[in-house]
Write an enzyme that holds these catalytic residues in place. Structure first.
Site, PDB file in Angstrom:
ATOM      1  N   HIS A   1       1.377  -6.761   4.811  1.00 37.81           N
ATOM      2  CA  HIS A   1       2.462  -7.544   4.177  1.00 37.81           C
ATOM      3  C   HIS A   1       3.112  -8.487   5.197  1.00 37.81           C
ATOM      4  CE1 HIS A   1       2.465  -4.925   0.565  1.00 37.81           C
ATOM      5  NE2 HIS A   1       2.379  -3.911   1.397  1.00 37.81           N
TER       6      HIS A   1
ATOM      7  N   GLU B   1      -0.154 -11.066   2.647  1.00 37.62           N
ATOM      8  CA  GLU B   1      -0.568 -10.619   1.316  1.00 37.62           C
ATOM      9  C   GLU B   1      -1.621 -11.577   0.757  1.00 37.62           C
ATOM     10  OE1 GLU B   1       3.007 -10.155  -0.993  1.00 37.62           O
ATOM     11  OE2 GLU B   1       3.618  -8.372   0.132  1.00 37.62           O
TER      12      GLU B   1
ATOM     13  N   SER C   1      -2.427  -1.617   2.381  1.00 37.56           N
ATOM     14  CA  SER C   1      -1.073  -1.487   2.938  1.00 37.56           C
ATOM     15  C   SER C   1      -0.984  -0.312   3.930  1.00 37.56           C
ATOM     16  CB  SER C   1      -0.061  -1.379   1.799  1.00 37.56           C
ATOM     17  OG  SER C   1       1.247  -1.534   2.266  1.00 37.56           O
ATOM     18  N   ALA C   2      -0.282   0.761   3.617  1.00 42.23           N
ATOM     19  CA  ALA C   2      -0.200   1.902   4.532  1.00 42.23           C
ATOM     20  C   ALA C   2      -1.588   2.455   4.861  1.00 42.23           C
ATOM     21  CB  ALA C   2       0.681   3.001   3.939  1.00 42.23           C
TER      22      ALA C   2
ATOM     23  N   GLY D   1       1.992   2.853   0.426  1.00 42.11           N
ATOM     24  CA  GLY D   1       3.216   3.630   0.237  1.00 42.11           C
ATOM     25  C   GLY D   1       3.916   3.708   1.570  1.00 42.11           C
TER      26      GLY D   1
END
Lengths: 234, 234
Positions: free
Chosen positions: B158, B193, B121-122, B89
């Site tokens: 990413h 990714e 991700s985050a 997020g």
């Protein structure tokens, strides 16, 4: 208040500031104490390298520009400037440097007194309410994100539409701005490359061949054509 | 210390966490007090909405996960967890929420005690030294950018290679990371990714079909193939 706020300094295949030449000449016509704010330092170049680049370009436009790093007293330089241009680069570095030098307030005051201001990319971001809609990496940490607040909204420069062919799973720009609105009330104007704003006090005009995309909290985004912008109060 | 750090939760055309299923089962095998950190709130959804989504998926993997927002005492929940997953997020929202709840230090301690940690991700960004190489918008302003520091570098999730056909004039990811190194010394690992790291104390292994791109200050970036990562001290 006279502003020229461009999404980007350079168009693809073009040269630095070329497409803005006539608007720049108009904005700064007759100005003799033009100051350049080099602190966004694109590519990490030094302030003086960046100023040299902008000064050389302005010289070709018949305008004499001087980098803020060359003044012994930058606050006085801003207070006596009759035109200011803030170049693009990293918005966090730009804002932090201005904060630490105590330059935000003098700059805001000077522009509100009528000193013409031009920004490109990070320099346009700086003209909004906060830099909270920058695309840049937080490579330094400013004390706060409040910007000059010359216009009653945030700007997202280099606005990019979602690419329907992309397989990338990172957030689209629109998703990011919608997330911004979960935590922040102000409208956000997505300025596509080749777009710029010309502001004359309350009058805000969009220029360039493309629409801008306006995001208002709680509403669907709308496309704004070139010409006078109708902005909601928030 | 056992970590699973993924660039993304979802592959293009895939479903949530599907490609990580067997690694997740291996990491959390036998864990009965699995805690989900929902604070990155992708798309601005609420913490409880996000937890529901992750809990449902973990249930399909045979694992019981519980969102941190459901505990009366989140610090105690972390201190007694035997597995933690932090979802993706917005990294700024995630870090600020953890800071304000006083959760960073308990989380760091618990993971260093051997509690398996997974991030996507985050959540992977959070495992690095700082969140200064996030791609996210600064939609909120944390007190500082220091992250968990579980690995001796920063992560850029990413990670995207420059698109040779793009006409967009915004900075490429590589340019942004080079700018980061003007102001920060630590290495940055660009995780594409479909890539993830599996960390077992000092042993850091890259998994997935693609290379990672390693940026060391003052050096040209290098491509790292899957397998054991050789990281420079800095």
């Amino acid at each position: 208040m006279k502003l020229l706020l461009a999404s980007t300094s350079t168009l693809h295949g073009g040269t630095y500031l070329d497409y803005l030449k006539s608007s720049i000449r108009k904005l700064f016509s007759g100005c003799s104490r033009l100051v350049f704010v080099p602190y966004a330092r694109p590519g990490g170049r030094s302030a003086s390298e960046y100023s040299e680049m902008a000064e050389a370009r302005f010289k070709e436009f018949g305008l004499e520009l001087r980098g803020l790093e060359q003044f012994e007293d930058p606050i006085r330089a801003i207070e006596s400037a009759d035109g200011v241009f803030t170049g693009g680069g990293n918005s966090f570095v730009l804002l932090k440097t201005l904060q630490e030098a105590g330059l935000l307030e003098p700059l805001r005051n000077r522009i509100r007194q009528g000193c013409p201001y031009m920004g490109s990319s990070a320099g346009s971001n700086l003209a909004g309410l906060t830099i909270g809609t920058t695309n840049d990496m937080p490579i330094v940490h400013p004390k706060h994100l409040d910007a000059l607040g010359l216009v009653p909204f945030n700007i997202n420069p280099h606005y990019l539409d979602p690419d329907p062919n992309s397989h990338h799973m990172g957030e689209t720009r629109e998703t990011r701005i919608r997330e911004f609105h979960v935590f922040n009330p102000q409208p956000v104007l997505g300025l596509r490359e080749s777009s710029w704003l010309e502001v004359d006090d309350e009058r805000i005009e969009l220029h360039g061949p493309l629409n801008a995309r306006l995001f208002v909290r709680g509403q669907e985004p709308v496309e704004c054509p070139a010409g006078l912008l109708a902005l909601p109060r928030f």
